[in-house]
Each structure stands twice: as C-alpha cells, then as structure tokens.
Design a protein around this motif. Structure first.
Motif, mmCIF file in Angstrom:
data_model
loop_
_atom_site.group_PDB
_atom_site.id
_atom_site.type_symbol
_atom_site.label_atom_id
_atom_site.label_comp_id
_atom_site.label_asym_id
_atom_site.label_seq_id
_atom_site.Cartn_x
_atom_site.Cartn_y
_atom_site.Cartn_z
ATOM 1 N N ALA A 2 0.894 -1.243 0.019
ATOM 2 C CA ALA A 2 -0.024 -0.066 0.022
ATOM 3 C C ALA A 2 0.805 1.143 0.133
ATOM 4 O O ALA A 2 0.649 2.205 -0.698
ATOM 5 N N ALA A 3 1.830 1.424 0.700
ATOM 6 C CA ALA A 3 2.779 2.328 0.719
ATOM 7 C C ALA A 3 3.595 2.776 -0.540
ATOM 8 O O ALA A 3 3.547 3.946 -0.885
ATOM 9 N N THR A 4 3.766 1.596 -1.105
ATOM 10 C CA THR A 4 4.643 1.972 -2.504
ATOM 11 C C THR A 4 3.548 2.228 -3.348
ATOM 12 O O THR A 4 3.919 2.909 -4.258
ATOM 13 N N GLU A 5 2.259 1.626 -3.308
ATOM 14 C CA GLU A 5 1.295 1.968 -4.419
ATOM 15 C C GLU A 5 0.884 3.512 -4.141
ATOM 16 O O GLU A 5 0.753 4.206 -5.227
ATOM 17 N N ILE A 6 0.745 3.891 -3.083
ATOM 18 C CA ILE A 6 0.517 5.427 -2.433
ATOM 19 C C ILE A 6 1.484 6.223 -3.180
ATOM 20 O O ILE A 6 1.088 7.043 -4.149
ATOM 21 N N VAL A 7 2.866 5.989 -3.047
ATOM 22 C CA VAL A 7 4.021 6.811 -3.407
ATOM 23 C C VAL A 7 3.627 6.856 -4.988
ATOM 24 O O VAL A 7 4.082 7.772 -5.634
ATOM 25 N N GLY A 8 3.512 5.726 -5.540
ATOM 26 C CA GLY A 8 3.844 5.694 -7.225
ATOM 27 C C GLY A 8 2.560 6.715 -7.692
ATOM 28 O O GLY A 8 2.700 7.289 -8.562
ATOM 29 N N ARG A 9 1.471 6.472 -7.094
ATOM 30 C CA ARG A 9 0.259 7.308 -7.509
ATOM 31 C C ARG A 9 0.532 8.672 -7.291
ATOM 32 O O ARG A 9 0.188 9.689 -8.067
ATOM 33 N N MET A 10 1.285 9.038 -6.093
ATOM 34 C CA MET A 10 1.620 10.519 -5.831
ATOM 35 C C MET A 10 2.530 11.021 -6.922
ATOM 36 O O MET A 10 2.405 12.130 -7.423
ATOM 37 N N ARG A 11 3.525 10.065 -7.188
ATOM 38 C CA ARG A 11 4.420 10.618 -8.353
ATOM 39 C C ARG A 11 3.929 10.907 -9.551
ATOM 40 O O ARG A 11 4.143 12.067 -10.247
ATOM 41 N N ALA A 12 2.929 10.107 -9.882
ATOM 42 C CA ALA A 12 1.930 10.318 -11.161
ATOM 43 C C ALA A 12 1.197 11.747 -10.994
ATOM 44 O O ALA A 12 1.374 12.461 -12.040
ATOM 45 N N VAL A 13 0.740 12.025 -10.027
ATOM 46 C CA VAL A 13 0.076 13.167 -9.802
ATOM 47 C C VAL A 13 1.031 14.572 -10.048
ATOM 48 O O VAL A 13 0.646 15.341 -10.635
ATOM 49 N N CYS A 14 2.225 14.257 -9.307
ATOM 50 C CA CYS A 14 3.231 15.415 -9.263
ATOM 51 C C CYS A 14 3.907 15.584 -10.533
ATOM 52 O O CYS A 14 4.041 16.818 -11.016
ATOM 53 N N LEU A 15 3.930 14.514 -11.442
ATOM 54 C CA LEU A 15 4.580 14.747 -12.951
ATOM 55 C C LEU A 15 3.378 15.375 -13.477
ATOM 56 O O LEU A 15 3.863 16.361 -14.602
ATOM 57 N N ARG A 16 2.184 14.948 -13.664
ATOM 58 C CA ARG A 16 1.157 15.753 -14.252
ATOM 59 C C ARG A 16 1.053 17.364 -13.916
ATOM 60 O O ARG A 16 0.679 17.970 -15.093
ATOM 61 N N ARG A 17 1.331 17.656 -12.667
ATOM 62 C CA ARG A 17 0.994 18.932 -12.202
ATOM 63 C C ARG A 17 2.608 19.677 -12.415
ATOM 64 O O ARG A 17 2.645 20.989 -11.925
ATOM 65 N N GLY A 18 3.565 19.036 -13.040
ATOM 66 C CA GLY A 18 4.860 19.811 -13.359
ATOM 67 C C GLY A 18 5.438 19.933 -11.914
ATOM 68 O O GLY A 18 6.183 21.105 -11.775
ATOM 69 N N THR A 19 5.141 19.270 -11.018
ATOM 70 C CA THR A 19 6.263 19.353 -9.557
ATOM 71 C C THR A 19 6.973 17.895 -9.501
ATOM 72 O O THR A 19 6.885 16.889 -10.308
ATOM 73 N N ARG A 20 7.797 18.066 -8.502
ATOM 74 C CA ARG A 20 8.492 16.834 -8.220
ATOM 75 C C ARG A 20 8.363 16.488 -6.821
ATOM 76 O O ARG A 20 7.930 17.112 -5.901
ATOM 77 N N LEU A 21 8.467 14.999 -6.629
ATOM 78 C CA LEU A 21 8.427 14.393 -5.273
ATOM 79 C C LEU A 21 9.551 13.714 -4.836
ATOM 80 O O LEU A 21 10.251 13.017 -5.568
ATOM 81 N N ALA A 22 9.905 14.023 -3.643
ATOM 82 C CA ALA A 22 11.105 13.289 -3.118
ATOM 83 C C ALA A 22 10.488 12.641 -1.783
ATOM 84 O O ALA A 22 9.498 13.057 -1.265
ATOM 85 N N VAL A 23 10.913 11.335 -1.519
ATOM 86 C CA VAL A 23 10.410 10.473 -0.571
ATOM 87 C C VAL A 23 11.706 9.937 0.197
ATOM 88 O O VAL A 23 12.524 9.559 0.052
ATOM 89 N N ARG A 24 11.369 10.176 1.824
ATOM 90 C CA ARG A 24 12.409 9.744 2.552
ATOM 91 C C ARG A 24 11.492 8.858 3.751
ATOM 92 O O ARG A 24 10.481 9.215 4.398
ATOM 93 N N LEU A 25 12.112 7.608 3.835
ATOM 94 C CA LEU A 25 11.549 6.894 4.758
ATOM 95 C C LEU A 25 12.022 6.961 6.335
ATOM 96 O O LEU A 25 13.309 7.377 6.641
ATOM 97 N N LEU A 26 11.057 7.254 7.205
ATOM 98 C CA LEU A 26 11.231 7.487 8.450
ATOM 99 C C LEU A 26 11.367 6.418 9.344
ATOM 100 O O LEU A 26 12.070 6.302 10.241
#
Length: 461
Positions: A305-329
């Motif tokens: 679920a965490a991996t899929e959520i991040v993947g979908r978020m990356r797609a959103v950011c790409l479509r909106r012309g932004t970048r997504l960085a992810v750090r595991l806490l």
C-alpha cells in the motif's frame, strides 16, 4: 495453573489522583504536551521513580532513559514486567501511556499493602520516547531496549527544529552510544504485560471493560516533499503554475482513496503533518513537506500500500509539473503476540469474572518491541468515543481499575509459571553430569518460562 489473588482491589480514586498528578506535568496549551527526551519527560520519570520507591521498589534508569523499578521476590530469576510510556504527542490526552504507567504504580502499591510476596522479582517500567510525534520514530526507548536501533539511527532522526534524537538524549544526561550498545538481556525477563487505553471504539461501543490484544499493527512512515515553483499569486496565470500545495493536496486524497479501496481492507493511511513554503498569502507555494503513515495488520499489504500510494503520488506530481522526493522515517511490521501469555491473561479474567474481548491494536506500542526481548501481552481499557491523541481523550477511572485488577492477577499467574519453570531448569542442571555456568542456567530458565509460545515470540508478521 492457578495463583491465589491475595490483594486488595485497585483503588479507582487513587488511580485518578495519581494520573492527574502525572498529567499536570505538561507544556502550556490544551491537553497534555510532554515530548520525548525533554526535561519535562524526565521530570515525569522522576515522579514515577519516586512513587515506585515509596511502594518498596528499587529504581534505576537504563541507558535509553527507560525507568525500571524492581520489586524483589523470594528468589532471584527472570522477572515478570509491566509498564507503558510517559511522553505524549503535541496537545494529547491524559491517558495515552500514562494509564499503563499509573496502573503499574497501583500494582506495586496493592502488593505492598497486601504484603504479597512473589516467587521471582517483578519489574515496573516507564518507557522513554514512545510517541513518534517528535522524531517520527515510535517506541524509541523500547526499541533501544530490544536492540533494534543503531547509533547511526539516533543521529539521523531529527525533530522539526533539526535536533537529532542523539542530541536530545545528551541534553537530558543520557549517553546515546551506551544506549545503542546496551539492550536488555532476555534472560532477565520471563514475560511482560502492558496495560493501555484502547485508542479505538470497540470496547466502548460493546460496553466491555477489558480487551486482550492478539496482534499489533505495523506502520510505514514516510516524509514526502513536493517541489514546485514559487511565484506571485496575481501575476502568474492558473495554467502556467507549478503549485506544490495543489499537487500535495491531490496526493493526500490519493492516499485516502487507496486506503478506502476494498483491496486494502484493514489498511489505514494518514497525513498528519503538512508544511507549506514560503507560507505567504500572495505567493504560490513552492514546496510542501508532509508525512504519510500507513498501517496494517498484514505487513506485506502495508508495504504494498505504501509503495502504491507513493507511485500514484509521483504520477500526480508529474502531471502537475512538480517533483516528489520521499524519505523513509520508520518501518515496523505487525507483531503477533504469543498465545500462551495471552492465555494467562484471559484465564485470569475468567478467574476474576471479568468479561473481555480479544482484539487487534491499530496503534504501535512498547510491547511490540519488547516482544523481541520476552513474550508480551497487552490489556486494553476503553477509550470513550474511541478518541485518543486529543485533549478530549477519556477513560473511566473505574474501568482503569478493572484493567489494573486483571493486570495484577495476570502478573501473579505469570510469576508462578516462571518460578515453576526456573525450578525445573534448576533440577535439570543439578542432575546433569557437567555443571552449567550460572549464566547458562539463567538463560535456560528464561527460555523454559517461554515454553509453549516461542513460535510466535518476536516474529514480525
């Protein structure tokens, strides 16, 4: 196996008075704010230690900052333990963690007043830094006790002001090097039972005073940064923007939609913190930092679920012309608690005539980590309306007293079991041609006391 319950009943009024005294140690503001590895948290530990000393226990603080009170038994050997934590989230409630530590104080008082002797020692623990509110990592003190945190991790975990966990520990007189290299010894413990408020609505809705936990959910925690382009809110056309907040807002809804999907039944996804930069009314947000907490009772589903959520978020950011960085806490698997310890708790409930329900915990707990040291069980008491981590959090002191009665009965049963296992191990040692060393004998005694539940001890589901 039965153990006479020769103690007085827990005093609900005394529990409430003790709990209120502890809850009063808080920063200004609504609810209780007592963050991990602060001087205020250490004051709470000092007060816990004072009460336990008055109850006839010897008190020490381990290198991780966990306060451990020991009540001697008739003989030395692996101890049954109980306890919870004293730190809170920002503007939290009076019961989360405190209820379990105050129940531990009440158990020590009851045994002293009734002049009950146990076969082996009992230990009462106030864990340090259980909440992940400050450093993003839950159960800091118990993870160190279980040998699950490295020195490097203590340097890498930082709060919102950039103070590392190691620096925070040093600021209150603790040695992070020693903490990371000095876990608890499993041979010193036979079992551990944590009492905690449920933080859910199952018991409250069912009008049942006690829950017994069979499984504790896991959690994957991430920090995500959406980077767009800051610009003037009036001078930049809508279609020419790279709005980091708009992208982050859609990303938050992505997490919610996935957790609501029937394929992820049991998954919970939460964004609890979001910071917008530059934070000006007239400037399009150029960067947004936010948290994501994904929990589940199924470790594989949790991480998928965490991996899929991040993947979908990356797609959103790409479509909106932004970048997504992810750090595991932090990443913790669900833990199945050993059946045999739970059986001792439920047998005690039956003996006392206390109705109970077996249920899972969606929240992380110190018992989850200590299960790597010794077999653990958890007792839940109801949370009114299921509320927790808020000032409105409430547990009826009378129901906390019922949970405390079950706690003391369970500890006495577990003590009798551990003592019997220790005697058996000693007998075997005496009849063995080659004498074992005292350390080896102690280890075998502790292992014998775990018999019957070791297959699920510490396993990460």
């Amino acid at each position: 196996m039965t153990q006479p319950i020769a103690t007085r009943k827990a005093d609900a009024d005394r529990l409430w008075s003790t709990l209120r005294s502890m809850a009063a140690l808080s920063e200004d503001g609504p609810g209780v704010s007592r963050l991990a590895y602060t001087r205020l948290e250490r004051r709470a530990h000092d007060l816990f230690g004072q009460w336990m000393t008055e109850a006839g226990c010897s008190v020490r603080v381990d290198p991780a900052g966990n306060t451990i009170a020991t009540r001697p038994g008739r003989a030395d050997g692996p101890a049954v333990g109980t306890g919870s934590h004293l730190d809170s989230v920002y503007n939290g409630g009076r019961f989360d963690g405190i209820a379990g530590t105050m129940a531990a104080v009440e158990v020590a008082r009851l045994l002293r007043e009734a002049e009950v002797e146990t076969e082996l020692p009992l230990r009462f623990v106030a864990f340090a830094g259980e909440e992940g509110a400050r450093f993003g990592q839950a159960c800091c003190g118990s993870k160190l006790a279980a040998g699950l945190s490295s020195r490097r991790e203590l340097d890498e975990r930082c709060d919102r002001d950039g103070i590392s966990l190691a620096e925070a520990m040093e600021s209150v007189g603790l040695d992070p090097d020693l903490a990371a290299s000095t876990p608890w010894c499993p041979a010193d413990w036979s079992a551990f039972v944590e009492l905690h408020v449920e933080q859910g609505s199952v018991l409250d809705s069912a009008k049942i005073d006690v829950g017994v936990v069979d499984l504790i959910s896991g959690s994957t925690r991430l920090e995500l940064v959406v980077t767009g382009r800051a610009s003037h809110s009036g001078g930049t056309p809508m279609r020419g923007r790279a709005d980091a907040l708009a992208a982050a807002a859609e990303a938050v809804l992505v997490a919610e939609r996935l957790a609501l999907d029937p394929r992820h039944r049991g998954t919970r996804a939460t964004v609890g913190r979001l910071t917008v930069e530059p934070g000006s009314i007239t400037t399009i947000p150029g960067a947004v930092t936010f948290s994501l907490d994904v929990r589940d009772i199924d470790a594989d589903r949790q991480r998928r679920a965490a991996t899929e959520i991040v993947g979908r978020m990356r797609a959103v950011c790409l479509r909106r012309g932004t970048r997504l960085a992810v750090r595991l806490l932090a990443d913790t698997s669900a833990v199945v608690l050993p059946d045999w310890v739970r059986d001792e708790v439920t047998d005690s409930a039956n003996e006392l005539g206390i109705p109970y329900r077996v249920l899972t915990s969606g929240a992380s707990h110190d018992a989850q980590m200590i299960n790597r040291v010794t077999p653990t069980a958890m007792i839940f008491v109801p949370s009114r309306g299921g509320l927790s981590h808020v000032p409105e959090e409430w547990t009826d002191p009378a129901k906390l007293a019922v949970g405390t009665d079950l706690l003391v009965a369970s500890m006495l049963r577990l003590d009798a079991r551990a003592a019997a296992a220790t005697r058996q191990a000693t007998t075997r040692q005496a009849t063995t041609p080659r004498a074992a060393t005292p350390r080896a004998a102690g280890t075998r005694a502790s292992q014998a006391s775990h018999a019957g539940g070791s297959e699920s001890r510490g396993d990460q589901a």
